[in-house]
Scaffold this motif. Structure first.
Motif, PDB file in Angstrom:
ATOM      1  N   ARG A   1       0.836  -1.193   0.000  1.00  0.00           N
ATOM      2  CA  ARG A   1       0.000   0.000   0.000  1.00  0.00           C
ATOM      3  C   ARG A   1       0.870   1.242   0.000  1.00  0.00           C
ATOM      4  N   THR A   2       0.297   2.332  -0.496  1.00  0.00           N
ATOM      5  CA  THR A   2       1.050   3.581  -0.638  1.00  0.00           C
ATOM      6  C   THR A   2       0.502   4.704   0.235  1.00  0.00           C
ATOM      7  N   ASN A   3      -0.652   4.464   0.884  1.00  0.00           N
ATOM      8  CA  ASN A   3      -1.347   5.521   1.624  1.00  0.00           C
ATOM      9  C   ASN A   3      -1.643   6.717   0.720  1.00  0.00           C
TER      10      ASN A   3
ATOM     11  N   VAL B   1      -2.243   3.211  -6.332  1.00  0.00           N
ATOM     12  CA  VAL B   1      -3.209   3.947  -5.510  1.00  0.00           C
ATOM     13  C   VAL B   1      -4.005   2.933  -4.700  1.00  0.00           C
ATOM     14  N   ASP B   2      -4.205   3.223  -3.411  1.00  0.00           N
ATOM     15  CA  ASP B   2      -4.856   2.250  -2.528  1.00  0.00           C
ATOM     16  C   ASP B   2      -6.357   2.171  -2.720  1.00  0.00           C
ATOM     17  N   GLY B   3      -6.971   3.224  -3.259  1.00  0.00           N
ATOM     18  CA  GLY B   3      -8.409   3.198  -3.435  1.00  0.00           C
ATOM     19  C   GLY B   3      -8.910   4.475  -4.090  1.00  0.00           C
TER      20      GLY B   3
ATOM     21  N   GLY C   1     -11.155  -6.107  -6.643  1.00  0.00           N
ATOM     22  CA  GLY C   1     -10.758  -6.005  -5.251  1.00  0.00           C
ATOM     23  C   GLY C   1     -10.171  -4.670  -4.862  1.00  0.00           C
ATOM     24  N   ILE C   2     -10.261  -3.683  -5.751  1.00  0.00           N
ATOM     25  CA  ILE C   2      -9.751  -2.343  -5.444  1.00  0.00           C
ATOM     26  C   ILE C   2     -10.816  -1.591  -4.641  1.00  0.00           C
TER      27      ILE C   2
ATOM     28  N   LEU D   1     -12.389   0.567   4.193  1.00  0.00           N
ATOM     29  CA  LEU D   1     -12.298  -0.486   3.175  1.00  0.00           C
ATOM     30  C   LEU D   1     -10.848  -0.908   2.951  1.00  0.00           C
ATOM     31  N   ILE D   2      -9.964   0.075   2.863  1.00  0.00           N
ATOM     32  CA  ILE D   2      -8.539  -0.215   2.663  1.00  0.00           C
ATOM     33  C   ILE D   2      -8.002  -1.051   3.825  1.00  0.00           C
ATOM     34  N   ASP D   3      -8.500  -0.786   5.023  1.00  0.00           N
ATOM     35  CA  ASP D   3      -8.060  -1.525   6.207  1.00  0.00           C
ATOM     36  C   ASP D   3      -8.761  -2.871   6.368  1.00  0.00           C
ATOM     37  N   GLY D   4      -9.625  -3.199   5.395  1.00  0.00           N
ATOM     38  CA  GLY D   4     -10.236  -4.529   5.407  1.00  0.00           C
ATOM     39  C   GLY D   4     -11.603  -4.620   6.033  1.00  0.00           C
TER      40      GLY D   4
END
Length: 328
Positions: free
Chosen positions: A58-60, A116-118, A138-139, A305-308
């Motif tokens: 991930r890139t934040n 990009v994370d999202g 899954g993005i 979402l990025i954190d699951g």
């Protein structure tokens, strides 16, 4: 440029201890931390963010895709998203599409290739299957302001309820011939606002006159020509509900250009509560939507979402009526 090993050598610790100190996730005793940070400062060391991103996956960094930066709803929305991103250690990339699908797809291609994370999309239309493809891969994707099929990862306002409040207020002030200047119907929020307008008329027993409804008024038109066309048709009306404040402001301009007064001859109500609503003469009665909160909530949702974490249902924020001088 100094490397992590250079920092470790100067501080007299292992490279893994430097990494643990930088991450902040694993305990390192305070005396050792002080040595590491002193070495970092002396060497002017900067961590290799790209290498760290590749390692962690991930890139934040997140992207906000908007349809038109000139639309005055987006500064507040973007500020809300940016403040929340920064507070959580994320960098926000802002992309303007001008409602051009090819531009939007190009942004998506370039940004997904840059880790990009999202994404947050404020551009969704009925034909936005390319966004759903991102989700299928899954993005993390969040829809904001506009939505597709009431997807759970969505932050919108109660468009039907807000439009109902607008029409109901006009009716409570004695208006019975209410025109409606609306946006493109392939965008869900404009269908919802049309529904709210019609529901209010039906509940008060007022016949719906399709001649008074103008859909597909885009940002470039912004209500001026739509209002002129309504006036030139000679159809009687005592009020206009515009589906956005810019459309309402331009409707007022058109009404005045025909020698009529607002609200003396025709009352006008908008939807947004932008800064321009207090500048126009007369000041605009409107339905307020919480633009800043839309941005903060959308970014909070994306980070979850990025954190699951998963969202159970769409988030719908409330609206409220702001009474000013454009309704008699």
């Amino acid at each position: 440029m100094a490397t992590l090993k250079d920092v470790a050598r100067l501080a007299g610790v292992s490279a893994s201890t430097v990494s643990r100190t930088l991450s902040g996730n694993i305990h390192v005793d305070e005396q050792t931390q002080q040595k590491v940070w002193a070495a970092i400062k002396e060497l002017k060391y900067k961590p290799n963010i790209l290498a760290k991103s590749l390692k962690e996956g991930r890139t934040n960094t997140v992207a906000l895709i908007i349809p038109n930066i000139r639309n005055p709803i987006f500064p507040a929305v973007t500020r809300g998203a940016e403040d929340t991103a920064r507070k959580n250690g994320f960098t926000l990339i802002l992309c303007n599409t001008d409602e051009d699908l090819s531009v939007e797809k190009d942004y998506i291609d370039k940004l997904t290739n840059r880790w990009v994370d999202g994404f947050i999309f404020a551009t969704a239309r009925d034909d936005s299957s390319h966004i759903m493809e991102l989700k299928a891969q899954g993005i993390p994707v969040v829809f904001m302001i506009r939505s597709i099929d009431n997807h759970s990862d969505t932050v919108t306002v109660d468009n039907r309820g807000g439009a109902y409040k607008a029409a109901d207020y006009l009716i409570s002030r004695g208006c019975t011939k209410i025109a409606f200047i609306n946006g493109p119907l392939d965008i869900d929020l404009y269908r919802q606002r049309l529904d709210g307008y019609k529901n209010a008329l039906k509940e008060h027993g007022i016949p719906i006159d399709d001649r008074l409804i103008v859909n597909d008024v885009n940002d470039q038109d912004n209500g001026y020509h739509a209002m002129l066309n309504l006036l030139d048709k000679g159809i009687k009306m005592d009020a206009v509900f515009a589906a956005s404040d810019p459309k309402a402001v331009n409707a007022i301009k058109a009404i005045k250009s025909r020698g009529l007064s607002v609200p003396g001859d025709i009352s006008v109500i908008g939807f947004d509560d932008l800064d321009i609503a207090t500048i126009i003469e007369p000041s605009l009665t409107t339905i307020a939507q919480p633009a800043y909160d839309i941005g903060t909530t959308a970014m909070d949702t994306l980070i979850r979402l990025i954190d699951g974490h998963k969202n159970a249902m769409p988030i719908v924020l409330d609206t409220h009526l702001v009474v000013r001088q454009s309704v008699r």
